[in-house]
Scaffold this active site. Sequence first.
Site, PDB file in Angstrom:
ATOM      1  CB  ALA A  10      -0.865   0.218   1.146  1.00 14.79           C
ATOM      2  N   GLY A  11       1.954   1.240  -0.607  1.00 18.92           N
ATOM      3  CA  GLY A  11       2.860   2.434  -0.884  1.00 18.92           C
ATOM      4  C   GLY A  11       2.032   3.284  -1.888  1.00 18.92           C
ATOM      5  N   GLY A 135       6.622   0.314 -18.002  1.00 22.59           N
ATOM      6  CA  GLY A 135       6.031   1.253 -18.855  1.00 22.59           C
ATOM      7  C   GLY A 135       6.265   2.523 -18.106  1.00 22.59           C
ATOM      8  CE  LYS A 190      11.647   2.041 -14.291  1.00 20.58           C
ATOM      9  NZ  LYS A 190      11.132   2.824 -13.250  1.00 20.58           N
ATOM     10  CB  THR A 247      12.512   6.137 -14.943  1.00 17.23           C
ATOM     11  OG1 THR A 247      11.444   5.419 -15.105  1.00 17.23           O
ATOM     12  CG2 THR A 247      13.177   6.040 -13.646  1.00 17.23           C
ATOM     13  NE  ARG A 254       8.891   6.056  -5.100  1.00 15.16           N
ATOM     14  CZ  ARG A 254       8.229   5.043  -4.565  1.00 15.16           C
ATOM     15  NH1 ARG A 254       9.038   3.954  -4.361  1.00 15.16           N
ATOM     16  NH2 ARG A 254       6.973   5.267  -4.354  1.00 15.16           N
ATOM     17  CG  ASN A 255      15.415   5.044  -9.116  1.00 14.93           C
ATOM     18  OD1 ASN A 255      16.144   4.437  -8.395  1.00 14.93           O
ATOM     19  ND2 ASN A 255      13.991   4.255  -9.407  1.00 14.93           N
ATOM     20  CD  GLU A 280      12.850  -1.445  -5.260  1.00 11.45           C
ATOM     21  OE1 GLU A 280      14.087  -1.986  -5.107  1.00 11.45           O
ATOM     22  OE2 GLU A 280      11.896  -2.150  -4.608  1.00 11.45           O
TER      23      GLU A 280
END
Length: 330
Positions: A10-11, A135, A190, A247, A254-255, A280
């Site tokens: 549930a993030g 995607g 990615k 991304t 985030r990355n 990640e």
Amino acid sequence: MTARLAVLGAGSWGTTFAQVLADGGADVTLWARREEVAREIREQHRNSAFLGERELPAEITATADAREALDAADGVVVAIPAQSLRATLATFPALPAVPVLSLTKGIERGTDARISEILADAGSADPALVGVLSGPNLSAEIAARQPCGSVVAGTTEEIAGTFASWCAAPYLRAYTSTDVVGVEIAGAVKNVIAIAVGAASGLGHGHNTTASLITRGLAEITRLGVALGGRRETFSGLAGMGDLVATCASPLSRNHRLGLALGRGLDVEAAAAEVGQTAEGVATARAVADLAERLGVDMPITRAVVAVVDHGARIDQVTTALLSRSVRPE
């Protein structure tokens, strides 16, 4: 008949995808690690920790009991971070013999296992029923119901079609594939490239540098994916180039934000704290580099990210070195 779907995690991405499923007509049960998060979703139709005041569809309920979430589910969607997935699955009952779709983008550190492999190994999922989604999946934009496309891959066209049928929300177009390995590798690697691109931007480099890193990053992803059995054409589509561009280019990533922080001079721990959510690519970089080394695949951008996040190398040195390599055919 209305599908009953369980979403594990549930993030921000798990909750957003629960909205996608509910908007497509499914009844959704979200599993949250913390009871207070589950209670807020059940009673207030919000997940304020991740989606602020955005109201969730009434078709979504939530529980902190995995057995309750999985009971009588027609399908399962997994949105648990890659590096904690195996340990989390160990606390669950075995996943039911229904289609299982992974939203998780990463490679397990230490085993170099793909997420679909962990689901079969640690979750007892039937490998024939496990698929992946990738995607341009920036969760904030999807939560705002902005239109986008994604690829859902299954071991057969039938299973891929089942996953696509879950994605019936009017703002998400799902394309099907049977290249589970290719879609999974594209989604995982990615994140590593996005750190390098974000770092280049943080150092003040312009669009020429970032475009070069994105393009050469795609070449790295493709080489590894093909070496693992993926299909080359997968990497030029939404799961490959599409996800990579989103991304690498978006401040919502985030990355990318973690890379920006590194480029501004923060160390990895401080950069991760600034991002505030799981990026990640940090943990995935070493697993990807190990895979590449074992297979004899050249991945210089990935090695550069590993040098920074694992070995304390200076980001300005490795970024410059990447684009100063010896002359070779493209």
